[in-house]
Enzyme design. Structure first.
Site, short mmCIF file in Angstrom:
data_model
loop_
_atom_site.label_atom_id
_atom_site.label_comp_id
_atom_site.label_asym_id
_atom_site.label_seq_id
_atom_site.Cartn_x
_atom_site.Cartn_y
_atom_site.Cartn_z
N GLU A 1 18.58 -6.21 -7.24
CA GLU A 1 19.32 -7.07 -8.16
C GLU A 1 20.77 -6.60 -8.33
OE1 GLU A 1 18.32 -9.81 -9.18
OE2 GLU A 1 16.14 -9.79 -9.07
N ARG B 1 23.78 -9.14 -7.02
CA ARG B 1 24.58 -9.70 -8.12
C ARG B 1 25.90 -8.97 -8.31
NH1 ARG B 1 20.42 -11.99 -12.72
NH2 ARG B 1 18.51 -11.89 -11.50
N GLU C 1 17.55 -22.85 -6.12
CA GLU C 1 17.16 -22.99 -4.71
C GLU C 1 17.22 -24.41 -4.19
OE1 GLU C 1 16.05 -19.18 -6.20
OE2 GLU C 1 15.39 -21.15 -6.92
#
Length: 671
Positions: free
Chosen positions: A302, A306, A571
């Site tokens: 993550e 990010r 998505e």
């Protein structure tokens, strides 16, 4: 003037005496400046030199003569090449007047977006036809919103470019060859295994943009995205500034790593949307308040997608070295994760202490997490020249490439950091814990210039495995979907996360892979849209189950109570963006517009921000969860804005590849 004394005296006489020899007196011999005399004089001096001196002089004359012949030959070829190029350029200018395919540089600073709709009239442009134009280096020029923009030049330029592309398409078709189950590979691609040594590539440099073209104006739908972003940003700024995530209902915040995840995730979105004021505020926070020297555990995956991805992307778009320096800092602090017996990284890193460890309950890492950090670390090595980042992640991919336990290219969900072997064998999914492994196989191949064929082979083999084991059709609409396989038993369960696949398939087809990948992408994006359209709120749940047998009164999609939440995920919108960019079919824009309207209808919080919801089946009470994920600003709204744009140069997919958090990184172009 003479003096009077000298003038008065006797006159003074001066004489010059010259003695002549007999030869000179007769005018014969001696110095007479004739050529013959000079030749005899030089010959006498040459004879006076020693044998060594004469040899050295002769050698120098011979050496200079040889050099002259070589230089003449080289200059002749160069002059011929320059002359031919000049003639070709003149012919090109005559065929396409006023067409400029300039190599754009680092993006100019974004303009402050104005929400006044009168300044941005909605225009319907003809969508460009594939294949898209490859132009210039990896850095492209993105323009923020403008007022009073003329489009005539834009249209003329695009028409001329498309004519060139069609001609180029015919030429490339003749040269292309077929490789590995229908994948079209260019003949000049390397067939050797990828080297761990970093390829010497052209590094981006912040320079002034050259001769910018007329931009495409933003339209009403893009303005709606800008308004949604500003509303979400208002909530974050008012109630969660500098913290990880906004809790819009309670007007507070939640912390995960304590590193301002939402702010960093949204940096490149603000740049692309042209929000200059918001971007500058966020930059000041990064400069003054973003500190990684903290005693805190962060998740490697993550943090990479990010934070590292967001900083690298913003550096490339803005040219601001602040973001590269921060990226190097966090990149170095994440490296302890790779200090494992197998070189498969641990899931968690303490970025202050420089230690790493697996989760408390297991020594496993998920396959998606360890194989979906490569784009970012490889790019960090390219920018810094430090190979350690790329070596660490390349070792992971090479190890996974040779591992047993795969099923026709499909991988299990877990891998042990001690043994380096797959665990929990027999379970295969394209959903959580495995999804982005397949995405990054293709995107690494694209990022590296389509030279690392092991990555391509693994990707193609995996897609064949999906077709063989995971594809089924639902009833009654016969929607094609991707299920799961557990120890030989098929499950008609599909995560919303799997909706990344249509976009990835389309991206592969755009880059020369099998044409049936695009056909599969078209059928799967229809399924992902129906996961929204067949639900009461028009928003997809986290997980759906498809009916394999026709039942009266039943839809294709069934939702279990534990799966009916919506986290504002990107998505489907991501794949809609790819499908519209590559096909120009406006139905994909219309589907995205429906989704945005439903986000506004059921997840928008009046005081600022958007919230995930617990129940997509209850329009009267969707049960808000009081949390706005950072990826709503970093991914969902970014892909919305790009989906509604008709400008193929707004993040040109022949120049950039998106990481799995929607942060664009440049495709490498050899220097």
């Amino acid at each position: 003037m003479y003096s009077s004394a000298a003038a008065a005296g006797s006159p003074r006489r001066d004489f010059i005496s010259v003695t002549l020899g007999p030869e000179e007196a007769a005018g014969v011999g001696g110095y007479n400046n004739s050529k013959a005399w000079r030749r005899r004089s030089c010959w006498r001096k040459w004879k006076q030199l020693s044998r060594l001196q004469r040899s050295v002089i002769l050698f120098l004359f011979v050496f200079l003569a040889v050099c002259g012949v070589i230089s003449y030959t080289s200059m002749g070829e160069t002059w011929k090449s320059i002359t031919n190029k000049s003639l070709d350029d003149q012919r090109t200018e005559q065929e396409i007047p006023r067409l400029k395919l300039a190599n754009p540089a680092v993006l100019p600073a974004p303009q402050k977006a104005d929400a006044n709709h009168r300044d941005y009239p909605e225009l319907s442009l003809q969508p460009p036809k594939p294949p898209r134009v490859r132009r210039g280096p990896s850095n492209l020029q993105i323009k923020a919103p403008w007022r009073d923009i003329r489009l005539k030049t834009r249209h003329d330029t695009m028409r001329a470019v498309e004519e060139l592309v069609e001609a180029d398409k015919v030429e490339k078709t003749e040269k292309s060859i077929i490789s590995w189950r229908g994948a079209v590979i260019e003949p000049d691609q390397s067939t050797e295994p990828p080297s761990s040594k970093i390829t010497e590539l052209e590094k981006p440099s912040p320079v002034e943009p050259e001769d910018p073209k007329e931009p495409v104006p933003i339209n009403e739908r893009q303005l709606a995205v800008i308004e949604a972003f500003r509303h979400a940003w208002k909530g974050y700024k008012d109630f969660a500034w500098g913290h990880d995530e906004l809790k819009p209902l309670s007007k507070s915040y939640s912390e995960w790593f304590g590193l301002g995840l939402t702010l960093i995730d949204a940096l490149d979105t603000m740049w692309i949307l042209g929000l200059k004021e918001e971007f500058e505020e966020a930059r000041k926070w990064v400069a003054n308040d973003l500190v990684f020297d903290k005693n805190v555990d962060v998740n490697l995956f993550e943090s990479t997608i990010r934070i590292l991805g967001g900083l690298l992307s913003t550096y490339h778009l803005s040219g601001d070295s602040l973001f590269l320096e921060k990226a190097k800092d966090i990149g170095n602090r994440l490296m302890p994760a790779f200090k494992t017996p197998s070189k498969i990284p641990y899931s968690d890193v303490n970025i202050g202490r420089g230690t790493a460890h697996p989760p408390r309950w297991t020594s496993d890492s998920t396959v998606a997490e360890v194989t979906s950090i490569q784009l970012e670390f490889r790019e960090l090595s390219r920018l810094t020249g430090d190979e350690k980042f790329r070596k660490a992640v390349d070792e992971v991919m090479k190890h996974v490439h040779i591992l047993s336990g795969k099923n026709d290219g499909l991988v299990p969900m877990f891998i042990n950091t001690n043994s380096g072997q797959f665990t929990h064998l027999g379970v295969y999914t394209l959903g959580a814990r495995a999804d982005s492994y397949y995405e990054y196989l293709l995107k690494q191949w694209i990022q590296g210039g389509k030279k690392e064929n092991e990555l391509l082979e693994d990707y193609m083999r995996a897609i064949e495995g999906v077709k063989k084991h995971l594809l089924q059709r639902s009833e009654p609409k016969k929607l094609t979907f991707v299920g799961e396989l557990a120890h030989g038993h098929f499950s008609a369960k599909m995560d919303h996360l799997v909706c990344f696949l249509p976009g990835t398939l389309a991206l592969g087809a755009h880059n020369g892979l099998a044409a049936d990948h695009m056909k599969l992408a078209e059928t799967l994006i229809e399924t992902c849209y129906q996961m929204y359209a067949q639900v009461e709120t028009g928003l997809s749940p986290e997980i759906v189950h498809f009916n394999l047998h026709a039942q009266k009164g039943h839809k294709d999609v069934e939702i279990k109570p534990a799966d009916r939440h919506n986290l504002l995920r990107p998505e489907t919108v991501e794949s809609l963006f790819y499908m519209y960019r590559f096909t120009g079919d406006k139905k994909y824009q219309d589907w995205g517009w429906e989704i945005l309207q439903n986000f506004n209808r059921y997840t928008r919080v009046p005081t600022g921000g958007y919230t995930s919801i617990n129940n997509v089946q209850n329009p009267s009470n969707p049960e808000p969860r009081d949390k706005m994920e950072s990826f709503f600003l970093g991914e969902t709204l970014k892909y919305m804005f790009l989906l509604f744009s008709d400008d193929i140069d707004l993040i040109n997919l022949d120049k950039y590849v998106f990481n799995t958090e929607a942060h664009p990184l440049p495709i490498w172009v050899p220097a």
